[in-house]
Structure formats: structure tokens, C-alpha cells
Design an enzyme around this catalytic site. Structure first.
Site, short mmCIF file in Angstrom:
data_model
loop_
_atom_site.label_atom_id
_atom_site.label_comp_id
_atom_site.label_asym_id
_atom_site.label_seq_id
_atom_site.Cartn_x
_atom_site.Cartn_y
_atom_site.Cartn_z
N ARG A 185 0.85 -1.19 0.00
CA ARG A 185 0.00 0.00 0.00
C ARG A 185 0.89 1.25 0.00
NH1 ARG A 185 -4.14 2.45 4.61
NH2 ARG A 185 -5.15 3.93 3.20
N HIS A 186 0.38 2.34 -0.55
CA HIS A 186 1.14 3.60 -0.60
C HIS A 186 1.40 4.13 0.81
CE1 HIS A 186 -2.60 5.61 0.46
NE2 HIS A 186 -3.20 4.93 -0.50
N HIS A 234 -3.11 0.21 -3.37
CA HIS A 234 -3.94 0.75 -2.29
C HIS A 234 -4.16 -0.32 -1.23
CE1 HIS A 234 -4.79 4.09 -5.09
NE2 HIS A 234 -4.71 3.13 -5.99
#
Length: 638
Positions: free
Chosen positions: A380-381, A565
Site C-alpha cells: 500500500r502507498h 492501495h
């Protein structure tokens, strides 16, 4: 009263005569603890030592239920030890890796002899006595080797016990139940009906088909894999069987068990103190009004209840909270465990086997094998700026003439130029300054380079926060000049979750390149940006993810990094692992638990034509919150 009846009545009553207070209880009473809490502490710690019971009492000094007369529940299990136990534990581990958790993983390998029953705290020692007496009685009757046969169905896999051996084991269970009921129960004798009732402690032996469960309530398509793994277990392996008495807190049956990964100091009065390793009882039906990322639970260590951050925990097993009281091992007359003819015999030429060296060589070979396998790291970012400052963050940063102004040190130092204007960052937000630092920190950890083959491919969602995360990770790895980022629109999150119900206006590849992001302009995406539809259904989203990740995996021959995400960790790994899509009702609660830079890592087992999920090369980055501060508020108050 008849003579026989008098003798029976006398025999039963003699069980309870001349009972003196146990030494452990006397020790606790001398410390000043009340009798009922001292007995409760002894029951909760397995009647082992006064020190353990005293420590439990001090830990539970703020437990609101300390004085409640709630007894423990007890169960008697027959558990394997030795080589058979080791083989079963290997099956537990492999079945979890290859087929995910199932109901059997909640408890250790066992055969149930007496299911859970209650017993008053002051009578627990009678259960210990019953186990010892009945064990001694059956020691020479117990089968030296228990015959096990594998049974499989669409929702169950396990060993059934041979009838002849099962009958002896059932007789042992019935004998224990009877003895425990006599010793720990309250006697009510009706001589006219010739009935003896043992109240308060009603022990029910298992007299149905005895079995040792290997897997239960699993996905039907995992049945063949589980059967194949079970075939590696030789039922005739050397084994000593142990009858073990366990207890659990009856208030928390069917609760989920979480284990603390980190220490947590409460910031508010309604929060729960966590020590690393603490076990927490969580009732999932009571979490509807709890803030995202938090749960409310009760500490197994202290009995206190409060809120805790869920990302500080991981799921634990139900039996992790159980306490073992006593066990009785059925040792053969020789005093040695029974031998299996197929087991290797000691060498007679004087060679000394070095298990440490063998293990080291095995680990080295396994490491070299893993290094040659394909891998998929889904990440995930990092921390996005709008999650820190809210959706209106852009308004906080604009001057009167529409220029960007850094209003807080955690805002980006600058924003990249984009053709459609600065306000489009509202729906395509960048990383915060801390998010950039997080991402570079993850990349700088040399364990990524040591623990697996160097990353060769990087695929990224078109969201700016994901591209920035990928760039920072590559910079940390010092690979930013060697690997280009492949922007894949099909990696974008579920469009139903977009606040404005339209697809965000992403920066063009040329704009990203001009902003010094190392984009691969030659990459032809699998799923065009124009094909992303607003508010897509869950089925459409899952179908998109499956098609994209399968194409990416088929195109690559080494380690792949996917930066996406929170939803990516589930929706892009399940198709690779061969798992069906998660139920839509369970999807959102899972995604909410995934923190910034959360990761999943899958490796390919090419020889078995499948993938498995293993520990990521880097652990999750955890840190506390840091609220905004203004010295004008309070510092000059009188």
C-alpha cells in the site's frame, strides 16, 4: 437403608472427609488475599505455584470481575507427543500457508475425551486427583499404539480411531467423568429411584466417533491439497499419548483472540494498556460504533476492558488463552515410546549425527531455492496528505492568488506541475512529507536486498500517492535509475470508494516524467484508463483485479513490486494464490485494518505449480499520531 446402599453412600462421602486447605491456598491466604479471589487465581493459573497465582492477582487488581463468582470451564483432551506431534505441527503450518486458516488451526492437535464443563474454583484440585487416579487405573490397559485411519469430506479432514482402541479410550473418558463428578460434585442421593446426582460439576464424556481433526470448515477447492499434505503423516509414527486437562474463561467463548505485536500506552482514560504478547478478547458483534482502526476488547492479562489500535495486533488462536492444569502420560511398560519399524535406526558405525549442522545446510539450500523463485510484493502507498489534514487540505495551502503555500511541515514541500490545475490534487492527493520519509525508509532497509532476489519489475496505480511511493522505495533501494515504473490503471482502487463518484483526473505520463518520476513510457497497460468506470460493482472490481494481476505475473520472470492501495493486498493476491474472491461484506472491514505501507508477499513454488503467501521482507512501519499544536491555546493561561 440396605447394606450395599450404606457402603456406597459411605464410599461417596469419604471422598470429601478430612480435606485440608491446600498448601498453595494457605500461602496466598497468608499474603492477605481473600479466599475466593485466591481460589480464582489458582484456577486461572493451573494450580502450579503460589507465585504465579499472586502475580495473576496483582495483574488483575483493576479487573472489575475479580469478585464475580464465575467458574472456569474445563475439558479433557488426549494429545500426541513426540514424532507424531511434530509431523502434525508441520501439517498445521503447511496447511495454513497453502490453504489459509481453517477452524482446526484454532486448537492444537487433540482427541476430545470430555468436552467443556464447569467446576467451582474451590473444587478444581478434585479434577486433578480424578485424572491421576483414573490414569493409574488405565495405564496398563491403554493401547501402546493407537490405530488411526484418514477420513475426508468436503468440509472435514482428520483421523478416525480404530473401534477396538476407541472403546478403551471411551472407557477411560467415562471413568474420568464419573470420578470427577463424584469428587467435585455436590451429591444428591435418591435411594428409592437408585439415582445419584452429582451437581455443580457435570462432566460429559465423548462416546461418539473419536477423531483427531486435521482441517475443518475449509474451502472445498482446498480439499485435494489438504489430503495430499495429510498423506505425509504416518499414523503409526512413534508417539506417547497424554491426557491433558485444560481450562478457559467461559465469559469469552466464541470471542476473537488478538495478540499485541507492540507495546501501547493509553492516550485516553478509555484505552487499554498493551504489552507485547498480550492476548485480547474481542467480540466482533460489539464493534459497530467503534472508530475505524480501533477495537474494544478485554485483556487476558489484566481483565481490564478498553479501546486499542487494531494494527498493533495480529490474530491469535483460541487455545492460546487456555491454561493447562495437569496431564497424565500413558507410558508403555518399557518406559520408552513405541517404535515404528519404518523409522530410521541409529547408525552402528560410530558416526555422530550433527542436527545443528544438518539444519544449517538445509536452511542454506532453502534460502538459495527461494532466491531463484518468482515473487510478488504488494504494497500500500505511504501516508497521504488528506488522511492527515482532511479533504479540505488544499484550501489550507492556497494563498489568495491561488499559489501553493506549505502551511504545516507535514505538507509536501512543493507540488508537481499539472495541466489541469492545482485543485485536481484534491481528488488525486500526494503523499505527506512523513509519507515520503516512510517510503524511503522502507526502501533503505537492506533486508529487501538480502532476503530475496533484487526487485526487477515495478507496477503502480496511476494515483499520484502510489507513484510517489514507488519512486521513494526505488530511491531507497538505489534502483531509481535502473528500474522504470510501469503505470497500470487496472491497479487503481475500487472506484465505488471514490468520494466524488467520478474517476480522478490523474497526471499524464509526460507530466510525471517532467516531475522527475522514472516512468516507463514504452509500457502498454493491460487495462486502459478509459475503461475505468465510476462506482463499479464489487464483481466488476474483482474481475478487473484478477485479469490485471494474472497478466502481470505471466509477463514477469522475477520479483515484482506492486504499489497500490489498501484493497490491493487482498484483491491482487487471492487470484495468484488460487483463492476465491472474499465476500463483499468482509472486504471493507479487512481493508480498513491495512496501514500505510502494509505489505503482502507471495512466492511461486514452481515445482508444485502454485503460489504461497509468506512473511514480507520488511515488517510494517508503526508510529504514533502527532496532533497539531498551537502555543496560543493554553500556554499563556493563568
Amino acid at each position: 437403608m440396605a447394606v450395599a446402599e450404606t457402603q456406597l453412600y459411605s464410599k461417596v462421602l469419604n471422598k470429601f472427609r478430612n480435606r485440608s486447605t491446600c498448601a498453595l491456598l494457605e500461602s496466598l491466604l497468608s499474603m492477605g488475599f481473600p479466599a475466593h479471589t485466591a481460589q480464582k487465581a489458582l484456577a486461572a493459573t493451573g494450580h502450579k505455584t503460589a507465585e504465579e497465582a499472586s502475580k495473576w492477582l496483582h495483574s488483575h487488581c483493576n479487573d472489575p470481575s475479580l469478585d464475580d463468582p464465575i467458574p472456569q470451564e474445563y475439558a479433557l483432551y488426549l494429545c500426541p507427543t513426540g514424532p507424531l506431534h511434530d509431523k502434525l505441527q508441520e501439517f498445521w503450518k503447511e496447511s495454513k500457508n497453502q490453504c489459509a486458516r481453517n477452524k482446526a488451526h484454532e486448537i492444537f492437535p487433540h482427541i476430545t475425551l470430555c468436552d467443556f464443563f464447569t467446576c467451582e474454583d474451590r473444587k478444581v484440585e478434585f479434577l486433578h486427583e480424578a485424572l491421576k487416579k483414573v490414569g493409574d487405573r488405565f495405564l496398563n490397559l491403554f493401547p501402546p499404539v493407537i490405530s488411526l485411519s484418514l477420513h475426508s469430506s468436503v468440509s472435514y479432514l482428520g483421523f478416525f480411531i480404530n473401534d477396538a482402541h476407541a472403546n478403551v479410550i471411551k472407557e477411560f473418558a467415562v471413568a474420568f467423568a464419573t470420578e470427577a463428578s463424584i469428587l467435585a460434585g455436590t451429591i444428591n442421593v435418591n435411594w428409592k429411584l437408585i439415582i445419584i446426582l452429582f451437581l455443580d460439576c457435570r462432566v460429559k464424556p465423548c462416546i461418539k466417533q473419536l477423531h483427531l481433526t486435521l482441517a475443518h470448515k475449509f474451502y472445498p477447492h482446498h480439499q485435494k491439497t489438504l489430503e495430499q499434505l495429510a498423506k505425509s503423516i504416518s499414523p503409526g509414527q512413534s508417539c506417547l499419548w497424554t491426557a491433558a486437562l485444560y481450562s478457559r474463561d467461559m465469559r469469552f467463548v466464541n470471542y476473537q483472540i488478538l495478540q499485541a505485536l507492540f507495546q501501547y500506552k493509553p492516550q485516553n482514560i478509555d484505552e487499554l494498556m498493551l504489552n507485547t504478547g498480550d492476548l485480547i478478547y474481542v467480540d466482533r458483534s460489539q464493534q459497530s460504533d467503534v472508530s475505524d482502526g480501533w477495537v474494544i476488547g478485554t485483556s487476558h492479562r489484566t481483565g481490564c476492558r478498553g479501546f486499542l489500535p487494531e494494527n498493533y495486533t495480529e490474530k491469535a488462536n483460541e487455545s492460546d488463552t487456555w491454561v493447562k492444569h495437569r496431564e497424565y502420560t500413558f507410558t508403555p511398560a518399557s518406559g520408552l515410546p513405541p517404535k515404528n519399524e519404518n523409522e530410521p535406526r541409529p547408525k552402528l558405525n560410530g558416526e555422530v549425527h550433527n542436527p545443528i549442522m544438518t539444519k544449517s545446510v538445509t536452511q542454506t539450500l532453502a534460502f538459495q531455492t527461494i532466491a531463484l523463485r518468482r515473487g510478488l510484493l504488494v504494497m500500500r502507498h505511504g501516508e497521504r496528505v488528506d488522511h492527515v489534514f482532511g479533504k479540505s487540505w488544499i484550501q489550507q495551502c492556497l494563498t489568495a492568488d491561488g499559489k501553493y503555500h506549505r502551511a504545516d511541515l507535514n505538507f509536501p514541500a512543493s507540488l508537481p506541475k499539472r495541466r489541469d490545475g492545482i485543485r485536481h490534487f484534491e481528488y488525486d492527493p500526494p503523499l505527506s512529507c512523513c509519507g515520503v520519509f516512510q517510503s524511503r525508509l522502507v526502501g533503505k532497509l537492506d533486508i529487501i536486498l538480502i532476503g530475496m532476489k533484487r526487485i526487477s519489475y515495478v507496477y503502480c496505480s496511476p494515483a499520484l500517492r502510489c507513484i510517489q511511493t514507488a519512486q521513494c522505495v526505488l530511491e531507497g533501494l538505489k534502483l531509481e535509475q535502473k528500474i522504470k515504473i510501469r503505470v497500470e490503471p487496472g491497479l487503481f482502487e475500487w472506484t465505488k470508494w471514490e468520494a466524488n463518484k467520478i474517476i480522478p483526473s490523474f497526471m499524464a505520463l509526460t507530466e510525471l516524467t517532467e516531475a522527475t518520476y522514472n516512468i516507463d513510457p514504452s509500457y502498454r497497460c493491460t487495462f486502459p484508463l478509459s475503461s475505468l468506470v465510476p462506482s463499479e460493482s464489487y464483481e466488476e472490481y474483482i474481475s478487473r483485479c484478477s485479469a490485471v494481476i494474472k497478466q502481470i505475473v505471466s509477463d514477469c520472470t522475477s520479483i515484482i513490486l506492486i504499489v497500490g492501495h489498501g484493497s490491493s493486498l487482498d484483491s491482487f493476491t487471492r487470484p495468484v494464490l488460487g483463492l476465491p474472491a472474499r465476500d463483499s461484506n468482509d472486504f471493507a472491514p479487512l481493508v480498513r485494518k491495512i496501514p500505510s505501507l502494509g505489505m503482502c508477499f507471495c512466492e511461486e513454488l514452481r515445482e508444485e505449480n502454485r503460489w504461497q503467501m509468506i512473511n514480507p521482507p520488511v515488517k510494517t512501519l508503526t508510529h504514533g499520531s502527532n496532533a497539531a499544536f498551537n502555543w496560543r491555546n493554553g500556554m499563556l493561561d493563568s
